[in-house]
Design a protein around this motif. Sequence first.
Motif, PDB file in Angstrom:
ATOM      1  N   THR A 196       0.835  -1.193   0.000  1.00  0.00           N
ATOM      2  CA  THR A 196       0.000   0.000   0.000  1.00  0.00           C
ATOM      3  C   THR A 196       0.869   1.240   0.000  1.00  0.00           C
ATOM      4  O   THR A 196       1.916   1.286   0.660  1.00  0.00           O
ATOM      5  N   GLU A 197       0.451   2.267  -0.719  1.00  0.00           N
ATOM      6  CA  GLU A 197       1.243   3.485  -0.863  1.00  0.00           C
ATOM      7  C   GLU A 197       1.355   4.267   0.444  1.00  0.00           C
ATOM      8  O   GLU A 197       2.202   5.150   0.580  1.00  0.00           O
ATOM      9  N   MET A 198       0.521   3.972   1.430  1.00  0.00           N
ATOM     10  CA  MET A 198       0.565   4.706   2.689  1.00  0.00           C
ATOM     11  C   MET A 198       1.608   4.147   3.666  1.00  0.00           C
ATOM     12  O   MET A 198       1.697   4.582   4.805  1.00  0.00           O
ATOM     13  N   ALA A 266      20.735   4.968   7.575  1.00  0.00           N
ATOM     14  CA  ALA A 266      20.511   6.286   6.987  1.00  0.00           C
ATOM     15  C   ALA A 266      20.017   6.157   5.547  1.00  0.00           C
ATOM     16  O   ALA A 266      19.162   6.929   5.102  1.00  0.00           O
ATOM     17  N   LEU A 267      20.547   5.180   4.822  1.00  0.00           N
ATOM     18  CA  LEU A 267      20.107   4.953   3.443  1.00  0.00           C
ATOM     19  C   LEU A 267      18.650   4.530   3.415  1.00  0.00           C
ATOM     20  O   LEU A 267      17.863   5.018   2.596  1.00  0.00           O
ATOM     21  N   ARG A 268      18.271   3.626   4.334  1.00  0.00           N
ATOM     22  CA  ARG A 268      16.880   3.183   4.386  1.00  0.00           C
ATOM     23  C   ARG A 268      15.943   4.357   4.703  1.00  0.00           C
ATOM     24  O   ARG A 268      14.867   4.488   4.120  1.00  0.00           O
ATOM     25  N   GLU A 269      16.362   5.225   5.615  1.00  0.00           N
ATOM     26  CA  GLU A 269      15.546   6.389   5.946  1.00  0.00           C
ATOM     27  C   GLU A 269      15.439   7.339   4.753  1.00  0.00           C
ATOM     28  O   GLU A 269      14.354   7.867   4.461  1.00  0.00           O
ATOM     29  N   ALA A 270      16.553   7.542   4.054  1.00  0.00           N
ATOM     30  CA  ALA A 270      16.517   8.417   2.883  1.00  0.00           C
ATOM     31  C   ALA A 270      15.597   7.851   1.806  1.00  0.00           C
ATOM     32  O   ALA A 270      14.842   8.592   1.152  1.00  0.00           O
ATOM     33  N   ARG A 271      15.654   6.537   1.625  1.00  0.00           N
ATOM     34  CA  ARG A 271      14.765   5.907   0.639  1.00  0.00           C
ATOM     35  C   ARG A 271      13.306   6.031   1.051  1.00  0.00           C
ATOM     36  O   ARG A 271      12.431   6.306   0.212  1.00  0.00           O
ATOM     37  N   ALA A 272      13.026   5.824   2.336  1.00  0.00           N
ATOM     38  CA  ALA A 272      11.646   5.937   2.809  1.00  0.00           C
ATOM     39  C   ALA A 272      11.116   7.346   2.588  1.00  0.00           C
ATOM     40  O   ALA A 272       9.965   7.535   2.173  1.00  0.00           O
ATOM     41  N   LEU A 273      11.927   8.346   2.874  1.00  0.00           N
ATOM     42  CA  LEU A 273      11.508   9.730   2.666  1.00  0.00           C
ATOM     43  C   LEU A 273      11.282  10.021   1.184  1.00  0.00           C
ATOM     44  O   LEU A 273      10.325  10.711   0.810  1.00  0.00           O
ATOM     45  N   ALA A 274      12.145   9.481   0.327  1.00  0.00           N
ATOM     46  CA  ALA A 274      11.988   9.690  -1.111  1.00  0.00           C
ATOM     47  C   ALA A 274      10.713   9.044  -1.621  1.00  0.00           C
ATOM     48  O   ALA A 274       9.979   9.616  -2.445  1.00  0.00           O
ATOM     49  N   VAL A 275      10.419   7.842  -1.122  1.00  0.00           N
ATOM     50  CA  VAL A 275       9.194   7.149  -1.537  1.00  0.00           C
ATOM     51  C   VAL A 275       7.963   7.893  -1.027  1.00  0.00           C
ATOM     52  O   VAL A 275       6.977   8.061  -1.753  1.00  0.00           O
ATOM     53  N   ALA A 276       7.999   8.330   0.220  1.00  0.00           N
ATOM     54  CA  ALA A 276       6.872   9.073   0.776  1.00  0.00           C
ATOM     55  C   ALA A 276       6.585  10.320  -0.041  1.00  0.00           C
ATOM     56  O   ALA A 276       5.425  10.648  -0.318  1.00  0.00           O
ATOM     57  N   ALA A 278       7.408  10.820  -3.246  1.00  0.00           N
ATOM     58  CA  ALA A 278       6.955  10.443  -4.583  1.00  0.00           C
ATOM     59  C   ALA A 278       5.504   9.984  -4.594  1.00  0.00           C
ATOM     60  O   ALA A 278       4.770  10.244  -5.538  1.00  0.00           O
ATOM     61  N   LEU A 279       5.086   9.344  -3.507  1.00  0.00           N
ATOM     62  CA  LEU A 279       3.729   8.791  -3.458  1.00  0.00           C
ATOM     63  C   LEU A 279       2.749   9.735  -2.751  1.00  0.00           C
ATOM     64  O   LEU A 279       1.573   9.411  -2.631  1.00  0.00           O
ATOM     65  N   GLY A 280       3.245  10.844  -2.245  1.00  0.00           N
ATOM     66  CA  GLY A 280       2.366  11.783  -1.550  1.00  0.00           C
ATOM     67  C   GLY A 280       1.859  11.237  -0.239  1.00  0.00           C
ATOM     68  O   GLY A 280       0.720  11.526   0.167  1.00  0.00           O
ATOM     69  N   SER A 281       2.687  10.448   0.443  1.00  0.00           N
ATOM     70  CA  SER A 281       2.275   9.820   1.690  1.00  0.00           C
ATOM     71  C   SER A 281       2.847  10.566   2.879  1.00  0.00           C
ATOM     72  O   SER A 281       4.018  10.932   2.905  1.00  0.00           O
ATOM     73  N   ALA A 282       2.004  10.786   3.881  1.00  0.00           N
ATOM     74  CA  ALA A 282       2.483  11.408   5.116  1.00  0.00           C
ATOM     75  C   ALA A 282       3.080  10.386   6.056  1.00  0.00           C
ATOM     76  O   ALA A 282       3.807  10.736   6.973  1.00  0.00           O
ATOM     77  N   ARG A 283       2.783   9.113   5.847  1.00  0.00           N
ATOM     78  CA  ARG A 283       3.287   8.039   6.706  1.00  0.00           C
ATOM     79  C   ARG A 283       4.450   7.373   5.984  1.00  0.00           C
ATOM     80  O   ARG A 283       4.286   6.401   5.273  1.00  0.00           O
ATOM     81  N   TRP A 284       5.636   7.938   6.182  1.00  0.00           N
ATOM     82  CA  TRP A 284       6.800   7.422   5.443  1.00  0.00           C
ATOM     83  C   TRP A 284       7.447   6.230   6.104  1.00  0.00           C
ATOM     84  O   TRP A 284       8.282   5.578   5.523  1.00  0.00           O
ATOM     85  N   GLY A 285       7.146   5.912   7.320  1.00  0.00           N
ATOM     86  CA  GLY A 285       7.734   4.767   7.996  1.00  0.00           C
ATOM     87  C   GLY A 285       6.738   4.128   8.930  1.00  0.00           C
ATOM     88  O   GLY A 285       5.703   4.722   9.243  1.00  0.00           O
TER      89      GLY A 285
END
Length: 286
Positions: A196-198, A266-276, A278-285
């Motif tokens: 899910t994108e959220m 840190a890489l995982r966090e950066a990726r999560a923020l980038a995905v959030a 890109a998908l317009g999600s407020a729940r990045w993690g």
Amino acid sequence: MSSTPLPAAIGALIRPPALTLLQIAVAASTGPDGEVDAETLALMARQVEEGLLDPLSPAEAWPALAEGLMAAAPSRMLRVLRACGALGRLLPELEALFGVPQSADDPPSVDLGEHVLRCVDEAARQQAPLAVRCALLLCQVGKADSPPEHLPFHYRHMERGLPRIQAIAGRLGLPADCVDLAVLALHELERVHRATEMRAGSLVAMLERVDAFARPGRFNDLLAVCACDYRAYPGRATRSYPKAGLLQRAAQACAGLGEADITSDALREARALAVAEALGSARWGD
């Protein structure tokens, strides 16, 4: 469905080798209306019962099975093999899926063996490579003996499925890429369906788990497996599969981030923020 004449095959069945029997099944999978007539099927069934396949090693059967899987309608080969009893000799793990219910939408359950046949035919319509078709053939085999009180759901089928896929691979001598994708689909197919994108953090964890950044080709093959499985359910044949696009957008959002000299966390966090983002999600993690 009209029968396609197979005069050469019928003649060969007077005293055929085991591989000739398999090639008759393969012939049924080619062309728009391939079918083996009832008389030939009855003769094939009698020969299987009399032990025609006994001297044949499973590895000798694999080239014919692969040929049929890559044909226009793989399910026809598998139906012929099942009708004459050969499927139970060559792939008893697949034969065992017929009659087992699988949860669905409408109707609420489907026959799992029939679902697998629809999956490989969908893969053929998509002109998918052999590894995708093989993965669709094998990734459900852990569901054959799910506890009846849980049906049509299949808890812990991955634990049962892994040794069966490995056993099939050893018997048939399957190519390494086919085995690799089948095992990956066993573990990830249902997780991809639930993406899910959220939940950007979960998406990133999945992308890392399936090695999407280092092996994008295999990642795309996994998405093809999931799309074929999705469309094989009743009423979905012409639908798009949004989870594939979702995961592809998530992977694209992370492009280039792996080149940074940072820790894995840190890489995982950066990726999560980038995905959030890109998908317009407020729940990045999560």
